[in-house]
Scaffold this active site. Sequence first.
Site, PDB file in Angstrom:
ATOM      1  N   GLY A 114      27.071  18.923  18.948  1.00 36.99           N
ATOM      2  CA  GLY A 114      26.030  19.167  19.530  1.00 36.99           C
ATOM      3  C   GLY A 114      26.042  20.345  20.410  1.00 36.99           C
ATOM      4  O   GLY A 114      25.682  20.447  21.837  1.00 36.99           O
ATOM      5  N   GLN A 140      21.992  21.505  25.833  1.00 29.60           N
ATOM      6  CA  GLN A 140      22.002  21.773  27.048  1.00 29.60           C
ATOM      7  C   GLN A 140      23.380  21.464  27.806  1.00 29.60           C
ATOM      8  O   GLN A 140      23.949  22.262  28.390  1.00 29.60           O
ATOM      9  CB  GLN A 140      20.925  21.172  28.014  1.00 29.60           C
ATOM     10  CG  GLN A 140      20.804  21.477  29.425  1.00 29.60           C
ATOM     11  CD  GLN A 140      20.350  20.299  30.339  1.00 29.60           C
ATOM     12  OE1 GLN A 140      19.901  19.179  29.936  1.00 29.60           O
ATOM     13  NE2 GLN A 140      19.933  20.660  31.508  1.00 29.60           N
ATOM     14  N   TYR A 148      14.650   6.577  22.069  1.00 26.73           N
ATOM     15  CA  TYR A 148      15.845   6.978  22.712  1.00 26.73           C
ATOM     16  C   TYR A 148      16.589   6.073  23.319  1.00 26.73           C
ATOM     17  O   TYR A 148      17.689   5.952  23.193  1.00 26.73           O
ATOM     18  CB  TYR A 148      15.284   8.088  23.380  1.00 26.73           C
ATOM     19  CG  TYR A 148      16.694   8.854  23.935  1.00 26.73           C
ATOM     20  CD1 TYR A 148      17.244   9.867  23.528  1.00 26.73           C
ATOM     21  CD2 TYR A 148      16.789   8.599  25.674  1.00 26.73           C
ATOM     22  CE1 TYR A 148      18.306  10.595  24.224  1.00 26.73           C
ATOM     23  CE2 TYR A 148      17.585   9.458  26.347  1.00 26.73           C
ATOM     24  CZ  TYR A 148      18.418  10.433  25.754  1.00 26.73           C
ATOM     25  OH  TYR A 148      19.065  11.064  26.522  1.00 26.73           O
ATOM     26  N   LYS A 173      20.569   4.598  22.808  1.00 29.28           N
ATOM     27  CA  LYS A 173      21.466   4.704  23.904  1.00 29.28           C
ATOM     28  C   LYS A 173      22.018   3.292  24.167  1.00 29.28           C
ATOM     29  O   LYS A 173      23.309   3.140  24.223  1.00 29.28           O
ATOM     30  CB  LYS A 173      20.907   5.181  25.016  1.00 29.28           C
ATOM     31  CG  LYS A 173      20.530   6.595  24.918  1.00 29.28           C
ATOM     32  CD  LYS A 173      21.864   7.584  24.709  1.00 29.28           C
ATOM     33  CE  LYS A 173      21.534   9.082  24.577  1.00 29.28           C
ATOM     34  NZ  LYS A 173      22.657   9.739  24.157  1.00 29.28           N
TER      35      LYS A 173
HETATM   36  N1  SER Z   1      17.446  13.867  30.292  1.00 28.46           N
HETATM   37  C1  SER Z   1      17.037  12.696  29.063  1.00 28.46           C
HETATM   38  C2  SER Z   1      15.738  12.633  28.670  1.00 28.46           C
HETATM   39  O1  SER Z   1      14.964  13.163  29.840  1.00 28.46           O
HETATM   40  C3  SER Z   1      17.325  11.320  29.668  1.00 28.46           C
HETATM   41  O2  SER Z   1      18.729  11.129  29.240  1.00 28.46           O
HETATM   42  O3  SER Z   1      15.258  12.517  27.929  1.00 28.46           O
END
Ligand code: SER
Length: 336
Positions: free
Chosen positions: A27, A31, A157, A161
């Site tokens: 990746g 960012q 998400y 995690k």
């Molecule tokens: N910065 C990420 C998001 O907003 C959180 O891990 O998805």
Amino acid sequence: RSTLFPYTTLFRSSTEGGTMKKILVTGCGGQVGTELVAHLRGLYGDANVMASDFRAQEGHSGPFALLDVRDGKAVAALLDSFKPDTVMHLAGILSARGEERPQQLWETNMGGTYNMLEAARERGCAVFFPSSIAAFGPGTPADHTPQDTIQRPTTIYGVSKVTGELLGEYYHLKYGLDVRGVRFPGLISYEALPGGGTTDYAVHIYYEARARGRYTSYIGAGSFMDMMYMPDALDAVVRLMEADPARLRHRCAFNISAMSFDPEGIAASIRKVLPDFRLDYDVDPVRQAIADSWPNSLDCSAAREEWGFAPRYDLDAMTRDMLARVPGAVSSLTPN
Ligand code: SER
């Protein structure tokens, strides 16, 4: 821009593969990846840091490979050809985009993590896994969120995690694999934009402040979230991966954060540099609901005690640096 940090030597250990020499980053176009690759190349040498991404990338000063982490054979083949001792497994989809495409998020974030852990297990590589404040949910204590607490996230998400945290711990317990990780807060940076996250507003606001002197926030006033400036995030990754494993009582999911603010707080900080900055709101219910389910501020004492986590930027220091560096062009808000 990479800086040689003295603690890199300080925290080196040869006892459990903790000393990095050859590193693969997945990746790398994201960012974090964009800056982590440059930072690691500054510390360990260009040729010793392999950057990889599922999209072609321009202008790399060291090796680059196309890699789709959903392809387990390709993951294994890249580990066999480059022979890293450490993998920084950053490839993944962020929270808001994940709610649009939950199945795709699972394949990439979970499939990719499983493929990487398996390939690393067979070859004995250390693995860095980036968890997130998203690993918490509405049932988690929101203030001073403890290191070990309730984790019932309500986003796909967040589910990925928590699963990644547990899977990493399992690979360590079962196979002795050296897996380590942090729960990143919202990360703020100017080299590459985040794409599809909930905390992205705290990046966009600086670009818009510079370009137009105003910003319309999709997150409402009073929504506090943990945040950190990118240099501190890069520092944290290296410190953790170079830490003496004998000091680690936790492993895959250290709480880390440098500040907690809501949109009003970041706007007030921007006004210290740009007094006429204006903030208004057009709240997005999806991202607001995600933000509401995440903590306000984490307790980071385990990271401080076990591997010397020590962020240097507070909100005003970050604001001064961001406003000095962002290009101030609205067109640059297209995420990569
Ligand atoms: N910065 C990420 C998001 O907003 C959180 O891990 O998805």
